[in-house]
Design an enzyme around this catalytic site. Structure first.
Site, PDB file in Angstrom:
ATOM      1  N   VAL A 105       0.834  -1.209   0.000  1.00  0.00           N
ATOM      2  CA  VAL A 105       0.000   0.000   0.000  1.00  0.00           C
ATOM      3  C   VAL A 105       0.867   1.256   0.000  1.00  0.00           C
ATOM      4  O   VAL A 105       0.355   2.359   0.212  1.00  0.00           O
ATOM      5  CB  VAL A 105      -0.951  -0.023   1.232  1.00  0.00           C
ATOM      6  CG1 VAL A 105      -1.900  -1.207   1.161  1.00  0.00           C
ATOM      7  CG2 VAL A 105      -0.176  -0.047   2.548  1.00  0.00           C
ATOM      8  N   HIS A 123      -4.598  -4.280  -2.508  1.00  0.00           N
ATOM      9  CA  HIS A 123      -4.981  -4.052  -1.100  1.00  0.00           C
ATOM     10  C   HIS A 123      -5.102  -2.566  -0.784  1.00  0.00           C
ATOM     11  O   HIS A 123      -5.063  -2.184   0.382  1.00  0.00           O
ATOM     12  CB  HIS A 123      -3.981  -4.730  -0.149  1.00  0.00           C
ATOM     13  CG  HIS A 123      -4.113  -6.235  -0.112  1.00  0.00           C
ATOM     14  ND1 HIS A 123      -3.168  -7.058   0.460  1.00  0.00           N
ATOM     15  CD2 HIS A 123      -5.108  -7.058  -0.557  1.00  0.00           C
ATOM     16  CE1 HIS A 123      -3.562  -8.330   0.347  1.00  0.00           C
ATOM     17  NE2 HIS A 123      -4.723  -8.357  -0.277  1.00  0.00           N
ATOM     18  N   CYS A 131     -14.208   8.082   4.384  1.00  0.00           N
ATOM     19  CA  CYS A 131     -15.073   8.091   5.570  1.00  0.00           C
ATOM     20  C   CYS A 131     -15.433   6.665   5.985  1.00  0.00           C
ATOM     21  O   CYS A 131     -15.876   5.864   5.169  1.00  0.00           O
ATOM     22  CB  CYS A 131     -16.338   8.880   5.253  1.00  0.00           C
ATOM     23  SG  CYS A 131     -17.476   8.927   6.661  1.00  0.00           S
ATOM     24  N   CYS A 154     -18.064  14.900   8.248  1.00  0.00           N
ATOM     25  CA  CYS A 154     -19.425  14.545   8.658  1.00  0.00           C
ATOM     26  C   CYS A 154     -19.546  14.352  10.168  1.00  0.00           C
ATOM     27  O   CYS A 154     -20.637  14.122  10.680  1.00  0.00           O
ATOM     28  CB  CYS A 154     -19.892  13.284   7.931  1.00  0.00           C
ATOM     29  SG  CYS A 154     -19.046  11.788   8.503  1.00  0.00           S
ATOM     30  N   GLY A 191       8.663 -11.453  -2.870  1.00  0.00           N
ATOM     31  CA  GLY A 191       8.551 -11.069  -1.456  1.00  0.00           C
ATOM     32  C   GLY A 191       7.169 -11.157  -0.863  1.00  0.00           C
ATOM     33  O   GLY A 191       6.771 -10.266  -0.121  1.00  0.00           O
ATOM     34  N   SER A 193       4.486 -13.890   1.294  1.00  0.00           N
ATOM     35  CA  SER A 193       4.430 -15.165   2.023  1.00  0.00           C
ATOM     36  C   SER A 193       3.377 -16.096   1.449  1.00  0.00           C
ATOM     37  O   SER A 193       3.368 -17.285   1.765  1.00  0.00           O
ATOM     38  CB  SER A 193       4.136 -14.902   3.504  1.00  0.00           C
ATOM     39  OG  SER A 193       2.904 -14.214   3.631  1.00  0.00           O
ATOM     40  N   ASN A 217      12.135 -14.926  -3.173  1.00  0.00           N
ATOM     41  CA  ASN A 217      11.855 -14.754  -1.746  1.00  0.00           C
ATOM     42  C   ASN A 217      13.086 -15.114  -0.932  1.00  0.00           C
ATOM     43  O   ASN A 217      13.918 -15.906  -1.371  1.00  0.00           O
ATOM     44  CB  ASN A 217      10.670 -15.638  -1.323  1.00  0.00           C
ATOM     45  CG  ASN A 217      10.022 -15.176  -0.024  1.00  0.00           C
ATOM     46  OD1 ASN A 217      10.698 -14.924   0.963  1.00  0.00           O
ATOM     47  ND2 ASN A 217       8.706 -15.040  -0.037  1.00  0.00           N
TER      48      ASN A 217
HETATM   49  C1  BJW Z   1      11.756 -11.034   1.256  1.00  0.00           C
HETATM   50  C2  BJW Z   1      12.653 -10.087   1.677  1.00  0.00           C
HETATM   51  C3  BJW Z   1      13.612  -9.719   0.753  1.00  0.00           C
HETATM   52  C4  BJW Z   1      11.387 -10.446   3.321  1.00  0.00           C
HETATM   53  N1  BJW Z   1      13.594 -10.252  -0.468  1.00  0.00           N
HETATM   54  N2  BJW Z   1      11.770 -11.575   0.056  1.00  0.00           N
HETATM   55  C5  BJW Z   1      -9.167 -19.067   6.061  1.00  0.00           C
HETATM   56  C6  BJW Z   1      -8.715 -19.595   4.863  1.00  0.00           C
HETATM   57  C7  BJW Z   1      -8.602 -18.815   3.723  1.00  0.00           C
HETATM   58  C8  BJW Z   1      -8.934 -17.464   3.769  1.00  0.00           C
HETATM   59  C9  BJW Z   1      -9.372 -16.921   4.959  1.00  0.00           C
HETATM   60  C10 BJW Z   1      -9.508 -17.723   6.079  1.00  0.00           C
HETATM   61  N3  BJW Z   1      -9.931 -16.943   7.102  1.00  0.00           N
HETATM   62  C11 BJW Z   1     -10.085 -15.675   6.635  1.00  0.00           C
HETATM   63  C12 BJW Z   1      -9.735 -15.655   5.338  1.00  0.00           C
HETATM   64  C13 BJW Z   1      -9.737 -14.495   4.438  1.00  0.00           C
HETATM   65  C14 BJW Z   1      -8.575 -13.556   4.717  1.00  0.00           C
HETATM   66  C15 BJW Z   1      -7.267 -14.356   4.740  1.00  0.00           C
HETATM   67  O1  BJW Z   1      -6.668 -14.620   3.726  1.00  0.00           O
HETATM   68  N4  BJW Z   1      -6.787 -14.712   5.893  1.00  0.00           N
HETATM   69  C16 BJW Z   1      -5.577 -15.533   6.002  1.00  0.00           C
HETATM   70  C17 BJW Z   1      -4.550 -14.819   6.888  1.00  0.00           C
HETATM   71  C18 BJW Z   1      -5.949 -16.905   6.473  1.00  0.00           C
HETATM   72  N5  BJW Z   1      -8.563 -12.607   3.606  1.00  0.00           N
HETATM   73  C19 BJW Z   1      -9.353 -11.539   3.616  1.00  0.00           C
HETATM   74  O2  BJW Z   1     -10.072 -11.260   4.562  1.00  0.00           O
HETATM   75  C20 BJW Z   1      -9.348 -10.706   2.353  1.00  0.00           C
HETATM   76  N6  BJW Z   1     -10.666 -10.474   1.937  1.00  0.00           N
HETATM   77  C21 BJW Z   1     -11.458 -11.490   1.527  1.00  0.00           C
HETATM   78  O3  BJW Z   1     -11.077 -12.642   1.475  1.00  0.00           O
HETATM   79  O4  BJW Z   1     -12.724 -11.088   1.193  1.00  0.00           O
HETATM   80  C22 BJW Z   1     -13.715 -12.116   1.035  1.00  0.00           C
HETATM   81  C23 BJW Z   1     -14.246 -12.448   2.397  1.00  0.00           C
HETATM   82  C24 BJW Z   1     -15.047 -11.527   3.041  1.00  0.00           C
HETATM   83  C25 BJW Z   1     -15.549 -11.836   4.313  1.00  0.00           C
HETATM   84  C26 BJW Z   1     -15.199 -13.038   4.940  1.00  0.00           C
HETATM   85  C27 BJW Z   1     -14.343 -13.932   4.295  1.00  0.00           C
HETATM   86  C28 BJW Z   1     -13.877 -13.629   3.000  1.00  0.00           C
HETATM   87  C29 BJW Z   1      -8.715  -9.345   2.611  1.00  0.00           C
HETATM   88  C30 BJW Z   1      -7.261  -9.444   2.932  1.00  0.00           C
HETATM   89  C31 BJW Z   1      -6.723  -8.072   3.267  1.00  0.00           C
HETATM   90  C32 BJW Z   1      -5.271  -8.125   3.725  1.00  0.00           C
HETATM   91  N7  BJW Z   1      -4.916  -6.896   4.337  1.00  0.00           N
HETATM   92  C33 BJW Z   1      -3.549  -6.715   4.806  1.00  0.00           C
HETATM   93  C34 BJW Z   1      -3.465  -5.419   5.696  1.00  0.00           C
HETATM   94  C35 BJW Z   1      -4.093  -4.180   5.051  1.00  0.00           C
HETATM   95  C36 BJW Z   1      -3.160  -3.446   4.144  1.00  0.00           C
HETATM   96  C37 BJW Z   1      -2.076  -2.704   4.913  1.00  0.00           C
HETATM   97  O5  BJW Z   1      -2.334  -2.096   5.946  1.00  0.00           O
HETATM   98  O6  BJW Z   1      -0.911  -2.712   4.443  1.00  0.00           O
HETATM   99  O7  BJW Z   1      -2.645  -6.658   3.684  1.00  0.00           O
HETATM  100  S1  BJW Z   1      -2.924  -8.105   5.753  1.00  0.00           S
HETATM  101  C38 BJW Z   1      -1.274  -7.982   5.186  1.00  0.00           C
HETATM  102  O8  BJW Z   1      -0.936  -9.239   4.525  1.00  0.00           O
HETATM  103  C39 BJW Z   1      -1.284  -6.894   4.097  1.00  0.00           C
HETATM  104  C40 BJW Z   1      -0.469  -7.557   3.004  1.00  0.00           C
HETATM  105  O9  BJW Z   1      -0.752  -6.976   1.759  1.00  0.00           O
HETATM  106  C41 BJW Z   1      -0.876  -9.012   3.119  1.00  0.00           C
HETATM  107  C42 BJW Z   1       0.095  -9.967   2.481  1.00  0.00           C
HETATM  108  O10 BJW Z   1       1.309  -9.997   3.165  1.00  0.00           O
HETATM  109  P1  BJW Z   1       2.688 -10.144   2.381  1.00  0.00           P
HETATM  110  O11 BJW Z   1       2.892  -9.006   1.486  1.00  0.00           O
HETATM  111  O12 BJW Z   1       2.789 -11.487   1.791  1.00  0.00           O
HETATM  112  O13 BJW Z   1       3.739  -9.963   3.602  1.00  0.00           O
HETATM  113  P2  BJW Z   1       4.260 -11.025   4.650  1.00  0.00           P
HETATM  114  O14 BJW Z   1       4.820 -10.278   5.806  1.00  0.00           O
HETATM  115  O15 BJW Z   1       3.261 -12.060   4.969  1.00  0.00           O
HETATM  116  O16 BJW Z   1       5.454 -11.776   3.885  1.00  0.00           O
HETATM  117  C43 BJW Z   1       6.603 -11.098   3.471  1.00  0.00           C
HETATM  118  C44 BJW Z   1       7.470 -12.056   2.646  1.00  0.00           C
HETATM  119  O17 BJW Z   1       8.596 -11.338   2.177  1.00  0.00           O
HETATM  120  C45 BJW Z   1       8.002 -13.257   3.440  1.00  0.00           C
HETATM  121  O18 BJW Z   1       7.737 -14.443   2.676  1.00  0.00           O
HETATM  122  C46 BJW Z   1       9.498 -13.000   3.537  1.00  0.00           C
HETATM  123  O19 BJW Z   1      10.275 -14.205   3.504  1.00  0.00           O
HETATM  124  C47 BJW Z   1       9.745 -12.170   2.304  1.00  0.00           C
HETATM  125  N8  BJW Z   1      10.878 -11.274   2.375  1.00  0.00           N
HETATM  126  N9  BJW Z   1      12.348  -9.767   3.026  1.00  0.00           N
HETATM  127  C48 BJW Z   1      12.658 -11.213  -0.749  1.00  0.00           C
HETATM  128  N10 BJW Z   1      14.546  -8.800   1.091  1.00  0.00           N
HETATM  129 ZN    ZN Z   2     -17.720  11.184   6.731  1.00  0.00          ZN
END
Ligand code: BJW
Ligand code: ZN
Length: 251
Positions: A105, A123, A131, A154, A191, A193, A217
């Site tokens: 983001v 994301h 709002c 608001c 990068g 997970s 990764n």
């Molecule tokens: C390097 C490195 C270097 C380090 N070189 N590599 C059960 C099963 C399946 C799904 C679900 C479930 N229970 C709930 C869900 C749904 C849920 C979900 O997936 N949960 C799981 C955790 C289980 N998903 C949602 O809710 C999504 N919406 C959805 O599904 O809607 C339908 C629905 C509605 C209602 C009910 C159910 C379903 C929305 C997901 C929103 C995610 N939001 C976040 C935070 C907000 C944004 C922000 O503030 O920034 O987004 S969570 C956070 O994780 C963020 C990231 O974009 C996202 C992904 O993380 P990312 O980028 O992979 O980072 P890391 O830290 O996990 O990994 C970093 C990697 O980098 C590592 O592998 C390191 O090794 C590597 N690395 N340095 C190369 N130098």
């Molecule tokens: Zn408002």
């Protein structure tokens, strides 16, 4: 680097000239000084993810959530894109890039110079808020807000324009992303997970549809297990080398 060169040399040339598709995660911004979410130093070390990144968590403690975003906005506005973002710009300049699907983001792809129409901020973005009660008021930021939680005109509260847990992703963005996971594509993950759905499903959809997947990764994940090539190590080093080699072959 030798294994990367060998892999690229043996690829069907169309896969690259059709334009590569990238799926980006927090690891791509580590070299800019930003944290990942998971792992020992990650954002979720001290708080449960749903306390910081869900509407439920926001309603319970908007101060905590906004303080976390304020801190992250300060870091983002102080930091700069890195070699990974710059390499993606170079690939686009050589017509070798179709889409950047970024979970980040931080807005770094645009700041580095990637075209807006190539970037899917799946994301959302930390550089905007809207709002929480949906009155329609939005704010664009060029610096972190001095006071949080940010009030809305608001009388309610603004919330960061990011996608929280339990919230649906923009359906056009998701359909566009899913449509790229096809057999004529080289899908490159950098990068991430591969834990958070629905983005985590994209590399698997790609494989099912016959696409070729490369994963960059620091460590193995569920994506590296299915990838055709896993490049282990800091992507800020390995990915620019890959991009430079591809450009040298296809310019
Ligand atoms: C390097 C490195 C270097 C380090 N070189 N590599 C059960 C099963 C399946 C799904 C679900 C479930 N229970 C709930 C869900 C749904 C849920 C979900 O997936 N949960 C799981 C955790 C289980 N998903 C949602 O809710 C999504 N919406 C959805 O599904 O809607 C339908 C629905 C509605 C209602 C009910 C159910 C379903 C929305 C997901 C929103 C995610 N939001 C976040 C935070 C907000 C944004 C922000 O503030 O920034 O987004 S969570 C956070 O994780 C963020 C990231 O974009 C996202 C992904 O993380 P990312 O980028 O992979 O980072 P890391 O830290 O996990 O990994 C970093 C990697 O980098 C590592 O592998 C390191 O090794 C590597 N690395 N340095 C190369 N130098
Ligand atoms: Zn408002």
């Amino acid at each position: 680097m030798e294994n990367i060169k060998k892999f690229v040399d043996e690829l069907d040339r169309d896969l690259i000239s059709n334009g590569m598709v990238f799926i980006i995660g927090a690891g791509a911004s580590v070299a800019s000084g930003l944290k990942t979410f998971r792992g020992e130093e990650g954002h979720y070390k001290d708080h449960r993810p749903e306390d910081l990144a869900s509407a439920y968590g926001f309603m319970r403690d908007p101060d905590l959530v906004w303080e976390w975003y304020q801190m992250r906005m300060r870091k983002v506005f102080d930091a700069k894109p890195n070699a990974i973002h710059n390499a993606l710009v170079d690939l686009e300049k050589h017509n070798l890039l179709d889409t950047i699907i970024t979970q980040n983001v931080d807005g770094f792809h645009h700041r580095a110079g990637s075209s807006l129409d190539k970037i899917v901020e799946i994301h959302g973005t930390i550089t905007k808020s809207h709002c929480f009660d949906n009155c329609g008021e939005t704010i664009d930021y060029v610096a972190a807000p001095d006071e949080v939680p940010v009030k809305c005109k608001c009388g309610g509260l603004q919330r960061p324009s990011v996608v929280w847990f339990g919230e649906t992703l923009n359906s056009d963005d998701l359909i566009r992303s899913q449509n790229r996971m096809m057999r004529d594509r080289l899908v490159v993950t950098i990068g991430t997970s591969g834990i958070v759905y629905p983005v985590a499903a994209l590399p698997f959809i790609a494989k099912q549809n016959g696409a070729t997947v490369i994963d960059f990764n620091l460590e193995a994940s569920s994506i590296s297990e299915i990838a055709d090539l896993f490049v282990e190590g800091p992507a800020e080093k390995t990915f620019p080398e890959f991009a430079e080699y591809v450009i040298s072959l296809y310019q």
